[in-house]
Design a protein around this motif. Structure first.
Motif, PDB file in Angstrom:
ATOM      1  N   GLU A 135       0.836  -1.204   0.000  1.00 46.42           N
ATOM      2  CA  GLU A 135       0.000   0.000   0.000  1.00 46.42           C
ATOM      3  C   GLU A 135       0.874   1.259   0.000  1.00 46.42           C
ATOM      4  N   ASP A 169      -4.823  -4.380 -10.966  1.00 44.66           N
ATOM      5  CA  ASP A 169      -4.571  -4.101  -9.545  1.00 44.66           C
ATOM      6  C   ASP A 169      -4.270  -5.412  -8.809  1.00 44.66           C
ATOM      7  N   TRP A 170      -3.731  -5.287  -7.609  1.00 47.15           N
ATOM      8  CA  TRP A 170      -3.221  -6.460  -6.881  1.00 47.15           C
ATOM      9  C   TRP A 170      -4.310  -7.517  -6.660  1.00 47.15           C
ATOM     10  N   ASP A 171      -5.487  -7.090  -6.197  1.00 44.94           N
ATOM     11  CA  ASP A 171      -6.544  -8.061  -5.894  1.00 44.94           C
ATOM     12  C   ASP A 171      -6.999  -8.794  -7.151  1.00 44.94           C
ATOM     13  N   MET A 199      -4.250 -11.336  -8.190  1.00 47.86           N
ATOM     14  CA  MET A 199      -4.165 -12.535  -7.343  1.00 47.86           C
ATOM     15  C   MET A 199      -5.140 -13.636  -7.774  1.00 47.86           C
TER      16      MET A 199
END
Length: 363
Positions: free
Chosen positions: A43, A345-347, A350
């Motif tokens: 973050e 984005d990261w989410d 994943m």
């Protein structure tokens, strides 16, 4: 818009100060290189990158993130990437039961692409534009500073695995930077501390260590020269040598991308032909030799960043006095390194099928 922003600088902390913003806004500054001290969490990293882009969207955010022992961000979800030697070992492993001859080499190639994708996608998800990878140095078994950062000893294997890694980077939207031209793997000394000398002939170096640069000339976006002296070719280290950068790399090997100097705060970068030189002299020498961008690393933590301010001022002065000519082609090469397309984005990353499959292929 400025015609050429060659300086890549660093910042001291985990967020930008007003002084950092002032430096990054300077038209001669083209980007920032991140270190472990700039990391707390994903973050925080994403916030820092956003702060940099708020100063100027065209600033290039770079990092040394190769895998193995050179990986700046390792916690808070970042994948621990294997050293490049792991792919070379997989390539050389015995075929599995019922596997075609050459199967391990092809699996190693696929695995290297997967690693490039994971590396690029994770960095991009946090706002980083470029990692200085792949290492194209050959492992001659002598260099402590290269060692398992190298894919291996055979320049053909190194080239194919590097090409695969770059394919994965490209799939994540990230460019690449081959290093350390024309080869750092043959010498024992660590150029962070001393000046390595490689006494081989140009013919011997081109036949082996420099060969990947020719074979990958259509794929490499950027190259970083070695702070190594090859006295049979030139008395200057490769990064300060027009013979290496222009005659060999550009003309003979056909490379058209960006040339970054290696870190100009390294011991090997501060001596040219036996003479101690300042940052500014080193930067001017690298740019005049044919470099497009120069790295001034870890200087934000020295005297409040005084060396960075001195370098900016001295380069401005050199430009006004006509000692240095900005190069619009260099600026084009710098801008070409900025990622194309939005990052996942990261989410989202994943749970994406491509990312999960890539993880499963890592050695």
């Amino acid at each position: 818009m400025h015609t050429h922003a060659p300086l890549i600088i660093d910042v001291a902390g985990v967020e930008l100060t007003d002084t950092d913003r002032q430096r990054l806004a300077h038209p001669l500054v083209g980007g920032i290189i991140l270190f472990g001290r700039n990391w707390q969490s994903r973050e925080q990293l994403a916030r820092l990158c956003a702060q940099v882009k708020a100063v100027r969207p065209d600033l290039l955010i770079a990092v040394d993130h190769e895998g193995g022992r050179v990986q700046r961000f390792r916690t808070d979800g970042f994948t621990h990437l294997p050293p490049m030697a792991a792919f070379g070992q997989l390539w050389l492993s015995a075929p599995q039961k019922d596997e075609l001859e050459g199967g391990p080499a092809l699996r190693a190639t696929n695995s290297a692409s997967a690693a490039g994708y994971v590396l690029g996608a994770e960095l991009r998800a946090c706002g980083v534009d470029l990692s200085f990878t792949p290492v194209l140095d050959l492992d001659h078994g002598e260099s402590s500073v290269i060692g398992d950062r190298s894919f291996g000893r055979d320049p053909r294997m190194v080239s194919v695995l590097a090409q695969a890694l770059m394919h994965g980077l490209r799939a994540s939207g990230m460019g690449n930077c081959g290093k350390h031209f024309p080869g750092h793997g043959f010498v024992k000394a660590d150029s962070h501390l001393a000046i390595p000398v490689d006494k081989r002939s140009l013919k011997a170096i081109l036949a082996e260590d420099a060969a990947p640069y020719g074979w990958l000339s259509a794929s490499l976006d950027a190259v970083m020269p070695a702070h190594v002296i090859y006295p049979r070719v030139d008395s200057k280290p490769a990064g300060f040598s027009p013979r290496w950068l222009q005659d060999v790399l550009r003309h003979r090997l056909g490379f058209t991308g960006a040339i970054f100097s290696d870190d100009l705060s390294m011991a090997a970068a501060r001596r040219i032909e036996g003479r101690e030189v300042s940052f500014t002299e080193a930067a001017l020498a690298a740019l005049t030799a044919g470099g497009d961008m120069v790295l001034l690393c870890n200087q934000s933590v020295v005297d409040g960043g005084a060396p960075i301010d001195e370098a900016i001022e001295a380069l401005s002065k050199a430009m006004v006095q006509g000692d240095w000519q900005p190069n619009p082609a260099s600026e084009e090469r710098r801008l070409a390194l900025l990622p194309r397309g939005a990052a996942m984005d990261w989410d989202g990353l994943m749970v994406s099928a491509r990312y999960m499959h890539a993880l499963s292929l890592l050695p």
